[in-house]
Design a protein around this motif. Sequence first.
Motif, mmCIF file in Angstrom:
data_model
loop_
_atom_site.group_PDB
_atom_site.id
_atom_site.type_symbol
_atom_site.label_atom_id
_atom_site.label_comp_id
_atom_site.label_asym_id
_atom_site.label_seq_id
_atom_site.Cartn_x
_atom_site.Cartn_y
_atom_site.Cartn_z
ATOM 1 N N GLY A 130 0.795 -1.221 0.000
ATOM 2 C CA GLY A 130 0.000 0.000 0.000
ATOM 3 C C GLY A 130 0.824 1.266 0.000
ATOM 4 N N VAL B 264 -5.353 -0.819 1.200
ATOM 5 C CA VAL B 264 -4.660 -1.955 0.598
ATOM 6 C C VAL B 264 -4.166 -2.925 1.663
ATOM 7 C CG1 VAL B 264 -2.665 -2.657 -0.774
ATOM 8 C CG2 VAL B 264 -4.029 -0.671 -1.469
ATOM 9 N N VAL C 19 -5.532 -1.956 -5.131
ATOM 10 C CA VAL C 19 -4.457 -2.900 -4.803
ATOM 11 C C VAL C 19 -3.426 -2.948 -5.924
ATOM 12 C CG1 VAL C 19 -3.898 -5.332 -4.446
ATOM 13 C CG2 VAL C 19 -5.839 -4.310 -3.236
#
Length: 252
Positions: free
Chosen positions: A90, A150, A171
Motif C-alpha cells: 500500500g 490496501v 491494490v
Amino acid sequence: MAHDLPEDLPGLEHRPSDSPYVERVYRVEPGDGAAAPERMVSVANSNWELIAWTSEGVTNVSVRGPETRPTVVPMGGPMDGAFGVIFRHGAHLRSLPVAGLVDTAVRSPHATSRTFVLDGAEWEIPAYGNAETFVDRLVRAGLLVRDPLVADVLAGDTPLLVTPRSVQRRVAAATGLTQGTIRQIERARQAAMLLRRGEAAADVVHLVGYHDQPHLARSMARFVGRRATELQRPAPDEMLSLLYKTDAEVRP
C-alpha cells in the motif's frame, strides 16, 4: 541484491517496524572472510524496497520492485555491507509507481558513501536504527504515499462502501500486483519457511491452506523454485533468500 539476501547470510540482522509504511529493516555487516555459497535461490516477494550496498568501495542505491518468480543468483562476489528498507503493501513512491517496478529495479543516478539521489534531490542514506526517521522525511516531502485500504484488504478485512472492482484497482495501483497474486506469493513464502523448519509437506498443506500436496508442489515450483524435499534438506552450497511472515492473508 535486496530481496535476494539469504536468510542465513553471516552478518545479516533484520527487524520488523511499527511504521505504517515499513514492513522490515535489515542490514548486513562485513563478513568474517568465510567462503560464500556458490548460489542463492531468490524467492518471489510481493513487497518493494530501497537498498543501499557497498562493493569494492563503491556505494549503490536502488529501488527494487516485487518479484513474481524465483531466480538463482551466483554468489561469492565481494560485498562490504548492505542496508535495506522493505515497504508495506500500500506504500509507494509517487515518482516510481510500483506497477512499473515489478521484476525490475531502478538505481539512483548518483550515490556516495553518505548520500544518494531520489526524485532529483539528494538524500542522506539512512542507517539501521533511523530508517523510520528517513521514511517520515519522505512522507513529509510528499514522495512516499500510502493507501491504508490496501494493507487492510490484504490482511483479510472487508472494506465498507468500496466496490470489489475499486478494491482491485487500488491494490494493483499500490502494489503492482493483483490481490490473488500477492496472496499466492505470501502463501508460498510461508510454506517455504515451514518446510525449512522441518514441517512435513502434508502438514504444511493444511497449515497454509493448499488443496493438496500437488497444489503445494506447483506453488513451490512457481514461486520458490525448489521442491519441498529440497527445502527440507538444502544443498550445502546453496542459500535461500530472506523469508519473513507478513500480515497478508494467505488462505484462498
